[in-house]
Design a protein around this motif. Structure first.
Motif, PDB file in Angstrom:
ATOM      1  N   MET A  62      15.310 -36.393  36.700  1.00  0.00           N
ATOM      2  CA  MET A  62      14.406 -35.391  36.140  1.00  0.00           C
ATOM      3  C   MET A  62      15.297 -34.295  35.563  1.00  0.00           C
ATOM      4  O   MET A  62      15.867 -33.482  36.294  1.00  0.00           O
ATOM      5  N   LYS A  70      10.800 -30.181  33.861  1.00  0.00           N
ATOM      6  CA  LYS A  70      11.712 -31.310  34.026  1.00  0.00           C
ATOM      7  C   LYS A  70      11.144 -32.562  33.358  1.00  0.00           C
ATOM      8  O   LYS A  70       9.958 -32.868  33.499  1.00  0.00           O
ATOM      9  N   LEU A  71      12.029 -33.271  32.664  1.00  0.00           N
ATOM     10  CA  LEU A  71      11.614 -34.455  31.912  1.00  0.00           C
ATOM     11  C   LEU A  71      12.207 -35.712  32.538  1.00  0.00           C
ATOM     12  O   LEU A  71      13.418 -35.789  32.785  1.00  0.00           O
ATOM     13  N   THR A  73      13.816 -39.178  32.890  1.00  0.00           N
ATOM     14  CA  THR A  73      14.811 -39.832  32.043  1.00  0.00           C
ATOM     15  C   THR A  73      15.393 -41.055  32.753  1.00  0.00           C
ATOM     16  O   THR A  73      15.874 -40.946  33.881  1.00  0.00           O
ATOM     17  N   GLN A 126      13.641 -41.332  27.502  1.00  0.00           N
ATOM     18  CA  GLN A 126      13.043 -40.142  28.111  1.00  0.00           C
ATOM     19  C   GLN A 126      11.576 -40.002  27.735  1.00  0.00           C
ATOM     20  O   GLN A 126      11.212 -40.116  26.561  1.00  0.00           O
ATOM     21  N   ARG A 129       7.860 -34.285  26.936  1.00  0.00           N
ATOM     22  CA  ARG A 129       7.096 -33.280  27.681  1.00  0.00           C
ATOM     23  C   ARG A 129       5.595 -33.601  27.680  1.00  0.00           C
ATOM     24  O   ARG A 129       4.981 -33.783  26.635  1.00  0.00           O
ATOM     25  N   SER A 134       6.956 -37.215  32.898  1.00  0.00           N
ATOM     26  CA  SER A 134       7.553 -35.902  32.635  1.00  0.00           C
ATOM     27  C   SER A 134       6.561 -34.781  32.930  1.00  0.00           C
ATOM     28  O   SER A 134       5.341 -34.944  32.795  1.00  0.00           O
ATOM     29  N   THR A 163      18.536 -31.902  26.757  1.00  0.00           N
ATOM     30  CA  THR A 163      18.748 -33.243  27.310  1.00  0.00           C
ATOM     31  C   THR A 163      20.161 -33.737  27.024  1.00  0.00           C
ATOM     32  O   THR A 163      20.862 -34.227  27.915  1.00  0.00           O
TER      33      THR A 163
END
Length: 649
Positions: A62, A70-71, A73, A126, A129, A134, A163
């Motif tokens: 994340m 937090k995304l 990945t 990823q 958002r 995510s 990122t």
């Protein structure tokens, strides 16, 4: 009407019925071929999947953005990575899920093609958002913020920057170089990686990138609403997602019929979608319905104005038969080119549907052959060498500025600019009696015209097939089904005595009048095969190709936007008015012995929503607003209608 890609003509059926041995042999050949292809495909998938598991480790992180969101990945790392064997990073940002989730669950294909996985890359996926796993709120094509004044001023460019910065600093033994790619919506995110790019980003490849949902990609074309694809897609894409989840929302499926023409006719005006189905709970659909014109909402969502000072090398990819985003790659490439970038800017256009360069062989579409494995050629001879040069310091492949597949001749062309320097604008004039030529008709007065009645209750279908989901077949479908309708005008050239090759923009310049106060005008550019064309369809050996009408380019224009897409104007009944519009680019060779055809109509249903032919906000229109109208297309003098093309000389 046909229901499948494989069918028999009536005479063939009776012949096969009469001769059982022939019928059995024909069936066995077809089944053997289909089964062999299926096993070959499954074998390739299994082989690729095994390779990934044997050569890659997977971790999930994340990654924090500057505003604290937090995304999710997923990171695939070669097992042999080390201080002495470093690899570059490939980044794909997507709203369509980074699945499968879990560090023991692996994708079956990595990167733009398996060529990259086998060559050795760190491959990163990823969830953007607000999508899938995510955090944050999703915004379809979030506006770019040029001047960011605080950490809460975020956009897709800043999320990408953050990122890449995290990946470079936290993935051990990467070589400090990053490339990005994506197809369709991920293509848009790839475009945004290059805007205010992180210094580590060395190459970006927007492929069929969504670029403007109003002017020509996906949801609208020249102000006309693309109903069928939008409804099916947005029913899932715009559904609420209260919390992060690995599961997407299923698309609407309760059609109650296999026939889209019937379903959308019965559904009625656009406002019924919310009243009967979405109940105002689909945010993206609501946004579409609230912005009928090209206002600030739409203008702020296209990246084209921000394609300045692009530092990474760029490779824009598109397909001539892309049913969703032909507009995007052409406008993205041109937007970068107009600003004279210092880094390479490459355009690749092939004979593909949406994403066709990344799957399949690219040898054919429907009944049309292209003479070679165009997708495999692109992957091995263009895509991988381009990325390897900028990310691994390998030899410069010395690719041209524009690598273009010319349909008709089925040849790859290399140009040092697009459109080519040796192309000149010529006009295909519509003449009385259904004639078409590069010569204008004489006189100055608008005395010659063709007239037809357009009835919203009986719109022209976009396809001859019975289908509920739009598909891509209409992009290369035989247009004879439409040519026979009384509400479709047909203009045809004489048999060509020599080849006519076009490369560049196609546009329509019509002089029209209507008894209503609004109208749609659909123009199709068509290649008509000679009567003795061989029956060489790759999907149906019994398909009669003599007289086949291949759609080269088709486009629609909503006439109330003829002077401005932001400020619509009513048509004045029975007044001659000019309606000029972009039909996108093409690269096609009309061969000697063929003919060129133009078709003009005022509905394309349910691909495009029905125009009431009354000046109203169509998203709020009622059934009572829809009316039949007579339209005239003028063909003489200063009011001579034509289609503009760029001809190679």
């Amino acid at each position: 009407m046909k229901t499948t890609a494989f069918s028999f003509s009536g005479s063939d059926f009776h012949l096969i019925k009469k001769h059982n041995s022939l019928r059995l042999a024909f069936l066995l050949i077809f089944l053997f071929s289909a089964t062999a292809d299926l096993f070959a495909q499954r074998g390739k998938v299994n082989e690729d999947s095994l390779y990934i598991r044997e050569h890659y480790n997977k971790i999930e992180k994340m990654i924090p953005m500057r505003d604290g969101v937090k995304l999710f990945t997923a990171i695939y790392i070669p097992k042999d990575i080390s201080a002495s064997k470093k690899y570059p990073i490939l980044l794909n940002r997507t709203p369509y899920s980074s699945a499968p989730y879990g560090e023991t669950m692996f994708k079956t294909v990595l990167g733009p093609s398996m060529n990259f996985a086998r060559d050795g890359y760190i491959v990163v996926y990823q969830d953007v958002r607000g999508k899938y796993m995510s955090e944050g709120d999703f915004e379809a094509y979030r506006p770019f913020i040029r001047e960011k004044k605080s950490k809460t001023d975020i956009d897709e460019s800043s999320d990408t920057f953050d990122t890449i910065d995290w990946l470079i600093k936290n993935i051990q033994d990467n070589n400090g170089k990053v490339g990005s790619w994506g197809i369709s919506a991920p293509g848009y995110y790839a475009t945004m990686t290059a805007v205010d790019a992180h210094p580590a980003l060395k190459v970006a490849s927007p492929q069929a990138p969504v670029t403007d949902w109003y002017m020509g990609d996906d949801r609208h074309h020249n102000g006309a609403f693309f109903l069928m694809g939008t409804f099916a897609f947005i029913s899932s894409y715009g559904a609420p997602r209260p919390v992060p989840t690995p599961k997407g929302t299923p698309a609407f499926s309760n059609y109650g019929t296999p026939d889209s023409y019937e379903f959308y006719k019965n559904l009625g005006p656009l406002k019924n979608v919310n009243e009967k189905i979405f109940k105002h709970e689909n945010r993206i659909w609501n946004q579409l319905m609230e912005h009928e014109v090209y206002d600030e909402f739409w203008q702020s969502r296209t990246p084209v104005p921000h394609l300045k000072n692009i530092k990474p090398a760029v490779m824009v990819v598109g397909g001539w038969f892309d049913q969703e985003d032909l507009y995007g790659p052409l406008k993205t490439y041109q937007g970068i080119e107009n600003n004279k970038p210092k880094s390479p800017n490459l355009l690749v256009m092939g004979p593909w549907i949406h994403g066709g360069w990344a799957r399949g062989t690219g040898e054919s579409l429907g009944n049309i052959r292209f003479g070679s494995k165009t997708s495999a050629f692109y992957q091995s001879e263009i895509e991988l060498p381009y990325f390897n040069h900028f990310l691994k310091d390998k030899q410069d492949p010395k690719l041209p500025k524009a690598f273009i597949f010319e349909t008709g001749s089925n040849e790859w062309k290399k140009y040092d600019q697009w459109p080519p320097k040796n192309s000149v604008e010529k006009k295909l004039y519509l003449h009385a009696n259904g004639k078409l030529s590069f010569e204008p008709s004489g006189g100055n007065a608008a005395t010659s015209f063709d007239e037809y009645t357009s009835d919203p209750a009986k719109p022209v279908p976009y396809t001859s097939e019975i289908r509920i989901i739009r598909g891509s077949d209409y992009m290369y479908e035989d247009q004879r089904f439409a040519a026979t309708r009384p509400d479709v005008l047909v203009y045809e050239s004489d048999v060509l005595k020599e080849d006519v090759a076009i490369s560049g923009n196609v546009f329509a310049d019509l002089f029209v009048s209507t008894t209503g106060t609004d109208a749609d005008f659909v123009v199709k550019l068509i290649d008509v095969y000679p009567g003795d064309a061989p029956n060489d369809s790759p999907v149906n050996p019994s398909m009669k190709m003599g007289g086949f009408q291949l759609l080269i380019r088709g486009e629609v224009m909503r006439a109330k936007f003829r002077n401005s897409f932001s400020k619509p104007e009513a048509m004045t009944p029975n007044k001659v008015e000019r309606v000029k519009f972009d039909m996108q680019d093409a690269a096609h060779r009309f061969k000697k012995g063929h003919k060129i055809m133009i078709q003009v109509q005022s509905s394309w249903f349910p691909l495009v929503d029905r125009n009431p032919q009354k000046f109203v906000n169509i998203y709020q229109a009622t059934e009572a607003d829809f009316q039949s109208a007579k339209h005239r297309i003028y063909t003489s003098g200063t009011s001579g209608s034509y289609v503009g093309v760029r001809v190679i000389e």
